[in-house]
Design an enzyme around this catalytic site. Structure first.
Site, PDB file in Angstrom:
ATOM      1  N   ASP A 102      23.941   3.019   5.881  1.00 31.88           N
ATOM      2  CA  ASP A 102      22.615   2.639   6.354  1.00 31.88           C
ATOM      3  C   ASP A 102      22.678   2.288   7.835  1.00 31.88           C
ATOM      4  O   ASP A 102      23.585   1.579   8.280  1.00 31.88           O
ATOM      5  CB  ASP A 102      22.086   1.421   5.584  1.00 31.88           C
ATOM      6  CG  ASP A 102      20.756   0.947   6.146  1.00 31.88           C
ATOM      7  OD1 ASP A 102      19.744   1.651   5.959  1.00 31.88           O
ATOM      8  OD2 ASP A 102      20.727  -0.118   6.801  1.00 31.88           O
TER       9      ASP A 102
ATOM     10  N   TYR B 152      19.749  -0.836  16.053  1.00 30.31           N
ATOM     11  CA  TYR B 152      21.127  -1.277  16.162  1.00 30.31           C
ATOM     12  C   TYR B 152      21.772  -0.703  17.427  1.00 30.31           C
ATOM     13  O   TYR B 152      22.346   0.384  17.436  1.00 30.31           O
ATOM     14  CB  TYR B 152      21.929  -0.855  14.925  1.00 30.31           C
ATOM     15  CG  TYR B 152      21.341  -1.323  13.618  1.00 30.31           C
ATOM     16  CD1 TYR B 152      20.494  -2.428  13.549  1.00 30.31           C
ATOM     17  CD2 TYR B 152      21.628  -0.658  12.434  1.00 30.31           C
ATOM     18  CE1 TYR B 152      19.949  -2.852  12.340  1.00 30.31           C
ATOM     19  CE2 TYR B 152      21.101  -1.084  11.219  1.00 30.31           C
ATOM     20  CZ  TYR B 152      20.259  -2.178  11.183  1.00 30.31           C
ATOM     21  OH  TYR B 152      19.733  -2.591   9.979  1.00 30.31           O
TER      22      TYR B 152
ATOM     23  N   LYS C 110      15.910   4.010   9.704  1.00 33.00           N
ATOM     24  CA  LYS C 110      14.649   3.273   9.702  1.00 33.00           C
ATOM     25  C   LYS C 110      13.712   3.799  10.787  1.00 33.00           C
ATOM     26  O   LYS C 110      14.148   4.453  11.736  1.00 33.00           O
ATOM     27  CB  LYS C 110      14.932   1.779   9.900  1.00 33.00           C
ATOM     28  CG  LYS C 110      15.921   1.261   8.843  1.00 33.00           C
ATOM     29  CD  LYS C 110      16.260  -0.192   9.026  1.00 33.00           C
ATOM     30  CE  LYS C 110      17.307  -0.617   8.018  1.00 33.00           C
ATOM     31  NZ  LYS C 110      18.648  -0.100   8.345  1.00 33.00           N
TER      32      LYS C 110
END
Length: 325
Positions: A43, A48, A74
């Site tokens: 994931d 990030y 995401k």
């Protein structure tokens, strides 16, 4: 569900230089350890390190058979070519500016960007990221509405068309997932809930979130099962400095794990994965040896007496599912 066989996955937030500047060789050694230990769910997210985690993960996965692993990322933030000085959790990530966009167009553009960084032609799961008060304060509801009319509909369509296997909400709280599950026009099939279904904190999830997940035949991936470190002796709880009450709770847990000869890491991972609605638990790390510890912790034998004492002492909810149920 794409994660039926994925009891443990790998959360790649640390690979975006979360809290520290991580050398590339350390990153790739950690990912090699993840793969060697048989973990096949990864994931990530544009947040990030402003795409750094995706780039590093894509570099590692480029020579792997795409059918051999499950990949989620995401939407909600676009990575711009414009740069800025960063602060906060990912201050040492890439300096590219992040632009919030939960519209349908922004969602599709975000997916395109992620596919490029990840060097792949498809995603398995897509989460709508951080439409919650911990990131946006009072503005979170307006972003939820933008997502409802944009990202949710776009992702539901992609799932219906078979482009992705599942979609949902990825947040550090419970209410946004609860609201999304109550909508009539779209239904999240798999959501990522970080920090609120853990050995340390789970009451709200048990009372409200998990019954909704079960009712809608949906699923949950548990992120940050160590509450961003405090359960393993770190200084952070839910990505902020841990308070004295939390630290006292952890010390009591440590006393009981020592009494029953159980590792706290095993107790944390196995508790989070014991609920029938949980499809996977995804701890993150940048140390190769930590990955081996995580996999071993999932297999560690924990006596029923340990869980019983936690319930008697009020350290976990009486109704919480545990591995011995």
């Amino acid at each position: 569900m794409p994660l039926q066989q994925q009891q443990i996955g790998f959360g790649t937030a640390p690979l975006g230089n979360l809290f520290r500047d991580i050398p590339e060789e350390e990153v790739q050694a950690t990912l090699a350890s993840v793969w060697h230990e048989g973990i096949r769910y990864f994931d990530t997210a544009p947040l990030y390190g402003a795409g750094l985690s995706e780039l590093r993960l894509g570099k590692f996965l480029q020579d792997k058979n795409r059918d051999d692993y499950v990949l989620s990322t995401k939407v909600g933030r676009l990575v711009s070519e414009e740069t800025e000085t960063k602060e906060g959790l990912f201050a040492m990530g890439r300096q590219n500016k992040l632009i919030e966009d939960y519209t349908e167009d922004g969602t599709l553009r975000s997916i395109e960007q992620s596919l490029e960084r990840l060097q792949t032609d498809r995603l398995d799961v897509v989460y709508v990221h951080d439409i919650s008060p911990d990131f946006h304060g009072d503005d979170w509801l307006s972003l939820f509405e933008e997502s409802r009319n944009g990202a949710f509909k776009a992702l539901q369509r992609l799932q219906n068309e078979g482009v992705i296997q599942a979609w949902g909400v990825g947040v550090n709280t419970t209410v946004p997932i609860e609201l999304a599950l109550e909508l009539e026009e779209t239904t999240p099939s798999l959501s990522l809930q970080a920090t609120h279904y853990t050995l340390l904190k789970h009451e709200r999830s048990l009372q409200r979130l998990m019954p909704l997940v079960e009712r809608e035949n949906s699923g949950i991936v548990v992120g940050a099962p160590y509450n961003s470190g405090v359960l393993l002796g770190g200084d952070y709880d839910d990505y902020v400095e841990a308070g004295s009450e939390v630290q006292a709770h952890v010390r009591r847990l440590e006393e009981l794990t020592s009494k029953h000869n159980v590792s706290l890491k095993a107790a944390a991972l196995q508790f989070s994965s014991a609920h029938p609605s949980v499809q996977a638990v995804i701890p993150g790390s940048t140390r190769p040896d930590r990955i081996r510890e995580d996999v071993a912790a999932m297999k560690e034998e924990i006596p029923a007496a340990f869980w019983q004492e936690l319930k008697r002492e009020g350290l976990i909810a009486a109704e919480a599912p545990v591995p011995t149920d």
